[in-house]
Design an enzyme around this catalytic site. Structure first.
Site, PDB file in Angstrom:
ATOM      1  N   LYS A 116      10.615  35.892  51.075  1.00 40.06           N
ATOM      2  CA  LYS A 116      10.088  37.129  51.785  1.00 40.06           C
ATOM      3  C   LYS A 116       9.313  37.122  53.079  1.00 40.06           C
ATOM      4  O   LYS A 116       9.477  37.925  53.877  1.00 40.06           O
ATOM      5  CB  LYS A 116       9.188  37.767  50.669  1.00 40.06           C
ATOM      6  CG  LYS A 116       9.907  38.354  49.532  1.00 40.06           C
ATOM      7  CD  LYS A 116       8.978  39.090  48.310  1.00 40.06           C
ATOM      8  CE  LYS A 116       9.596  39.130  46.989  1.00 40.06           C
ATOM      9  NZ  LYS A 116       9.640  40.249  46.572  1.00 40.06           N
ATOM     10  N   GLU A 200       0.360  42.406  52.308  1.00 38.49           N
ATOM     11  CA  GLU A 200       0.969  43.758  52.891  1.00 38.49           C
ATOM     12  C   GLU A 200       0.308  45.065  52.391  1.00 38.49           C
ATOM     13  O   GLU A 200      -0.579  44.980  51.330  1.00 38.49           O
ATOM     14  CB  GLU A 200       2.399  43.816  52.988  1.00 38.49           C
ATOM     15  CG  GLU A 200       2.830  44.010  51.522  1.00 38.49           C
ATOM     16  CD  GLU A 200       4.461  44.271  51.377  1.00 38.49           C
ATOM     17  OE1 GLU A 200       5.364  43.519  52.268  1.00 38.49           O
ATOM     18  OE2 GLU A 200       5.145  44.952  50.779  1.00 38.49           O
ATOM     19  N   HIS A 235       8.502  48.726  37.151  1.00 35.36           N
ATOM     20  CA  HIS A 235       9.384  48.088  38.264  1.00 35.36           C
ATOM     21  C   HIS A 235      10.835  48.005  37.772  1.00 35.36           C
ATOM     22  O   HIS A 235      11.723  47.359  38.421  1.00 35.36           O
ATOM     23  CB  HIS A 235       8.921  46.836  38.845  1.00 35.36           C
ATOM     24  CG  HIS A 235       7.709  46.758  39.292  1.00 35.36           C
ATOM     25  ND1 HIS A 235       6.886  47.867  40.088  1.00 35.36           N
ATOM     26  CD2 HIS A 235       6.428  45.780  39.065  1.00 35.36           C
ATOM     27  CE1 HIS A 235       5.596  47.615  40.381  1.00 35.36           C
ATOM     28  NE2 HIS A 235       5.394  46.626  39.606  1.00 35.36           N
ATOM     29  N   ARG A 292      23.253  40.303  46.410  1.00 38.54           N
ATOM     30  CA  ARG A 292      23.905  40.569  45.264  1.00 38.54           C
ATOM     31  C   ARG A 292      24.494  41.959  45.119  1.00 38.54           C
ATOM     32  O   ARG A 292      24.200  42.836  45.798  1.00 38.54           O
ATOM     33  CB  ARG A 292      23.710  39.875  43.987  1.00 38.54           C
ATOM     34  CG  ARG A 292      22.074  40.600  43.808  1.00 38.54           C
ATOM     35  CD  ARG A 292      21.645  40.637  42.354  1.00 38.54           C
ATOM     36  NE  ARG A 292      20.570  40.938  42.134  1.00 38.54           N
ATOM     37  CZ  ARG A 292      19.888  41.913  42.239  1.00 38.54           C
ATOM     38  NH1 ARG A 292      20.640  42.905  42.119  1.00 38.54           N
ATOM     39  NH2 ARG A 292      18.578  42.312  42.251  1.00 38.54           N
TER      40      ARG A 292
HETATM   41  P1  ADP Z   1      10.110  41.678  43.333  1.00 41.58           P
HETATM   42  O1  ADP Z   1      10.861  40.951  44.408  1.00 41.58           O
HETATM   43  O2  ADP Z   1       9.228  40.999  42.431  1.00 41.58           O
HETATM   44  O3  ADP Z   1      11.080  42.865  42.646  1.00 41.58           O
HETATM   45  P2  ADP Z   1       9.250  43.754  45.280  1.00 41.58           P
HETATM   46  O4  ADP Z   1       8.582  43.441  46.904  1.00 41.58           O
HETATM   47  O5  ADP Z   1      10.805  44.103  45.570  1.00 41.58           O
HETATM   48  O6  ADP Z   1       9.159  42.483  44.493  1.00 41.58           O
HETATM   49  O7  ADP Z   1       8.573  45.025  44.762  1.00 41.58           O
HETATM   50  C1  ADP Z   1       8.938  45.436  43.591  1.00 41.58           C
HETATM   51  C2  ADP Z   1       7.951  46.700  43.451  1.00 41.58           C
HETATM   52  O8  ADP Z   1       6.622  46.481  43.523  1.00 41.58           O
HETATM   53  C3  ADP Z   1       8.228  47.846  44.085  1.00 41.58           C
HETATM   54  O9  ADP Z   1       9.398  48.396  43.723  1.00 41.58           O
HETATM   55  C4  ADP Z   1       6.974  48.853  44.194  1.00 41.58           C
HETATM   56  O10 ADP Z   1       7.017  49.675  42.749  1.00 41.58           O
HETATM   57  C5  ADP Z   1       5.815  47.655  44.140  1.00 41.58           C
HETATM   58  N1  ADP Z   1       5.447  47.509  45.374  1.00 41.58           N
HETATM   59  C6  ADP Z   1       5.814  46.344  46.140  1.00 41.58           C
HETATM   60  N2  ADP Z   1       5.242  46.281  47.200  1.00 41.58           N
HETATM   61  C7  ADP Z   1       4.415  47.438  47.350  1.00 41.58           C
HETATM   62  C8  ADP Z   1       3.579  47.870  48.456  1.00 41.58           C
HETATM   63  N3  ADP Z   1       3.602  47.339  49.663  1.00 41.58           N
HETATM   64  N4  ADP Z   1       2.895  48.939  48.034  1.00 41.58           N
HETATM   65  C9  ADP Z   1       3.124  49.598  46.826  1.00 41.58           C
HETATM   66  N5  ADP Z   1       3.776  49.212  46.017  1.00 41.58           N
HETATM   67  C10 ADP Z   1       4.646  48.082  46.182  1.00 41.58           C
END
Ligand code: ADP
Length: 452
Positions: A116, A200, A235, A292
């Site tokens: 990431k 972030e 999620h 993917r």
């Molecule tokens: P993973 O790889 O574990 O799926 P992500 O970065 O895609 O992690 O984030 C998964 C979920 O976490 C998102 O769909 C959202 O619901 C929440 N999330 C992630 N980052 C943020 C953020 N900066 N602000 C609010 N919610 C977040």
């Protein structure tokens, strides 16, 4: 084109890949575990190979068994589907070493986008919008506090190597941030083998919008526009649609173009999804790139007419992208409901068991991607997704009306499924007005649980 491919997956996605391959005259070899011996999808494959016991760690995740099966069956390529080994760069590398084409990106592109922090750096260069935060890994508490002071609370601490919604902590003030940073790093080290974390800005009330992209081995990249996956629980996505409602064409196009540019810079060949959170001001913030095919790819297929799985095969076989950006347009609206064998009235408890009665919905604009049939016993070993119900209509209203009808027709008895939850959503004003965020379903279920 390939002569024969191996499918290192199971269930609906295995069947989806078999169908795509068959259309191109490609033979299929499907591997399966002992728990999937009676999997209906196996009957559609040209050849099947048992690779071990039910637990995925002893079958679908075993490189050695899958590669042996591939060599014995003499295949040209392996399609990993989603989940299992689909985002395992080491597996992609082993395939390459064994001279078997991995139907997906190179291990280098996968590793780059899977990290990431590296992905955020690349996004900056590609002008893909990201949420404000640390430029790299944060080394200690003080640095974390400095970054948080700059971007403002609340912030979210994430693992560079994270996935599956794990390893994330929200901090609403300095004290909490100091308390969670070391724990988050330790947790990340234990779960993902790397303790690197970054920070972030945490976005309240965000929507989840993602862009489907395709890249080839010749440096071409196109996008297939957007999908909305805001309907989630813990999620986990429940309902997806294309196009995302309520997003201005200008913002959509800008995000989509930047997503294509991002994978071009990563020299990415295959299908990928660039995920964004969209705030109340319709500002896009990239979350991550999934390297993917996604569960929700059908809604994009329905509105663009592009078969994403056959394109993956063309790309992996080394062909040039078969269309340009100008050839892609969106027609109508599509919605997908994930039908899981889970009891939404009882904490979404998994519901394995025998399907005694099975009736598929039909009619114009109705598609079902499923591996189920009457007499099939859903095993307890795997993900609870048992069907994807997809509708298409000229408008969002028409797609929803068709979904209502299809949900009523669909019978998977006596298994408890997420169908009643979807039925409720199709009549929920906030859903109908597309006025909700990623926490909406959880709040709704907390306030008024489904009636039993
Ligand atoms: P993973 O790889 O574990 O799926 P992500 O970065 O895609 O992690 O984030 C998964 C979920 O976490 C998102 O769909 C959202 O619901 C929440 N999330 C992630 N980052 C943020 C953020 N900066 N602000 C609010 N919610 C977040």
């Amino acid at each position: 084109m390939f002569r024969r491919i191996l499918i290192a997956n199971r269930g609906e996605i295995a069947l989806r890949i078999i169908r795509a391959a068959r259309e191109l005259g490609v033979q299929t070899v499907c591997v399966y575990s002992e728990a999937d011996r009676d999997g209906p999808w196996l009957e559609y494959a040209d050849q099947t190979v048992c690779i071990g016991p039910g637990p995925a760690a002893e079958s679908y995740l075993r490189f050695d068994r899958i590669i042996s099966a591939a060599e014995i069956a003499n295949v040209d390529a392996i399609h990993p589907g989603y989940g299992f080994l689909a985002e395992n760069a080491h597996f992609a590398e082993v395939c390459r070493d064994c001279r078997i084409e991995f139907i997906g990106p190179s291990p280098e592109a996968m590793a780059l986008l899977g990290d990431k922090i590296a992905c955020r750096k690349l996004a900056r260069a590609a002008r893909t919008p990201i949420s404000p935060g640390s430029s790299g890994a944060v080394e200690d508490e003080d640095e974390a506090v400095k970054v948080a002071a700059r971007v403002g609370y609340p912030v979210i601490v994430k693992a560079a190597a994270g996935g599956g919604g794990r390893g994330m902590r929200v901090a609403r003030d300095e004290e909490t941030l100091r308390a969670v940073i070391a724990a988050a790093s330790r947790e990340a080290q234990a779960a993902f083998g790397s303790g690197e974390v970054f920070i972030e800005k945490f976005l309240e009330n965000a929507r989840h919008v993602e862009i489907q992209v395709l890249g080839d081995k010749h440096g071409n990249a196109v996008h297939l526009y957007d999908r909305d996956c805001t309907s989630q629980r813990r999620h986990q996505k429940l309902i997806e649609e294309a196009p995302a409602p309520g997003i201005s064409p200008r913002k959509r196009d800008a995000a989509a173009r930047s997503a294509a540019e991002l994978i071009k810079r990563a020299e990415y060949a295959g299908a990928a999804t660039v995920e964004f959170l969209v705030d109340e001001n319709q500002r896009f913030h990239m979350l991550e790139v999934n390297t993917r095919v996604q569960v929700e790819h059908p809604v994009t297929e329905m509105v663009t007419g592009v078969d994403i799985v056959t394109e993956m095969l063309h790309i992996a076989a080394g062909e040039q992208m078969r269309f340009s950006q100008e050839d892609i347009s969106v027609t109508g609206h599509s919605i997908e409901c994930r039908i899981n064998a889970e009891d939404p009235q009882n904490g979404f408890l998994p519901q394995p068991g025998l399907v005694e009665q099975f009736r598929l919905p039909g009619g114009p604009g109705v598609r079902v991607d499923t591996h189920l049939e009457a007499g099939y016993r859903i095993p307890s070993n795997y993900d609870s997704l048992i069907a994807k119900l997809i509708t298409h209509g000229r408008s969002r209203e028409e797609a929803i009306a068709r979904m209502r009808g299809a949900l009523r027709e669909f019978q998977i008895l006596p298994i408890k499924t997420t169908i009643p939850l979807h039925q409720r959503m199709m009549d929920t004003p906030r859903f109908l007005e597309a006025d909700y965020d990623i926490h909406y379903i959880e709040r709704l279920l907390d306030e008024t649980p489904l009636e039993t």
